[in-house]
Design an enzyme around this catalytic site. Structure first.
Site, PDB file in Angstrom:
ATOM      1  N   CYS A 138     -20.375 -29.304 -14.738  1.00  0.00           N
ATOM      2  CA  CYS A 138     -20.025 -29.668 -15.054  1.00  0.00           C
ATOM      3  C   CYS A 138     -20.533 -29.125 -16.397  1.00  0.00           C
ATOM      4  O   CYS A 138     -20.828 -29.790 -17.046  1.00  0.00           O
ATOM      5  CB  CYS A 138     -19.579 -30.830 -15.578  1.00  0.00           C
ATOM      6  SG  CYS A 138     -17.393 -30.933 -16.289  1.00  0.00           S
ATOM      7  N   CYS A 151     -34.353 -22.322 -24.291  1.00  0.00           N
ATOM      8  CA  CYS A 151     -33.846 -22.543 -25.284  1.00  0.00           C
ATOM      9  C   CYS A 151     -33.869 -24.417 -25.567  1.00  0.00           C
ATOM     10  O   CYS A 151     -33.584 -24.868 -26.898  1.00  0.00           O
ATOM     11  CB  CYS A 151     -32.174 -22.087 -26.467  1.00  0.00           C
ATOM     12  SG  CYS A 151     -30.964 -22.864 -25.790  1.00  0.00           S
ATOM     13  N   CYS A 159     -30.579 -25.269 -20.790  1.00  0.00           N
ATOM     14  CA  CYS A 159     -31.020 -24.051 -20.794  1.00  0.00           C
ATOM     15  C   CYS A 159     -32.526 -24.189 -20.780  1.00  0.00           C
ATOM     16  O   CYS A 159     -32.588 -25.195 -21.840  1.00  0.00           O
ATOM     17  CB  CYS A 159     -30.612 -23.238 -22.144  1.00  0.00           C
ATOM     18  SG  CYS A 159     -30.841 -21.621 -21.734  1.00  0.00           S
TER      19      CYS A 159
END
Length: 141
Positions: A128, A108, A105
């Site tokens: 995945c 974060c 991400c």
């Protein structure tokens, strides 16, 4: 991800320390998102999810994937052929004696899973992703 999907960056209250992450996340979420773990194959909550909606980072809420890009890869983890490129980043992962591309991400830094070059058209990608790293917002709600 479809162009009409707005880019949402997630919460602004991203923890500054691993102690704060431990307070925010469950033990299992911490193991996946922060310690770069992997949930057991075929165990994930979103593996068979078929509703329309958006998949968000369980750590910060950033919109990562649209349900339109989800498909059954047979791998044992939720798979997507495209991602919100503004919300993810990738890096080389050489752990476990193999070379893979890790997906994180961008907001974060949470570990989401890996991306492979064996997915369907139009991208040829297979993101995945661990279900534990995701929250799902159904369009039906």
């Amino acid at each position: 991800m479809a162009d009409e999907t707005p880019v949402e960056s997630g919460r602004d209250d991203v923890p500054d320390s691993e102690d704060e992450w431990r307070e925010r996340l469950s033990e299992e979420e911490y193991e996946i998102l922060r310690a770069r773990g992997t949930e057991p194959k075929f165990s994930g909550e979103y593996l068979d999810e078929k509703d329309d909606g958006s998949y968000r980072c369980a750590g910060c809420g950033a919109v990562l994937f649209d349900s339109e890009t989800k498909y059954d890869s047979g791998s044992g983890w939720p798979a997507f052929y495209d991602a919100n490129q503004d919300a993810i980043e990738t890096r080389t992962d050489t752990r476990h004696g193999m070379r893979r591309i890790e997906v994180l991400c961008r907001n974060c830094g949470g570990h989401l899973g890996h991306v492979f070059e064996d997915g369907p058209e139009p991208t040829g990608k297979r993101y995945c992703i661990n279900s534990v790293a995701l929250d799902f917002d159904s369009d039906a709600e």
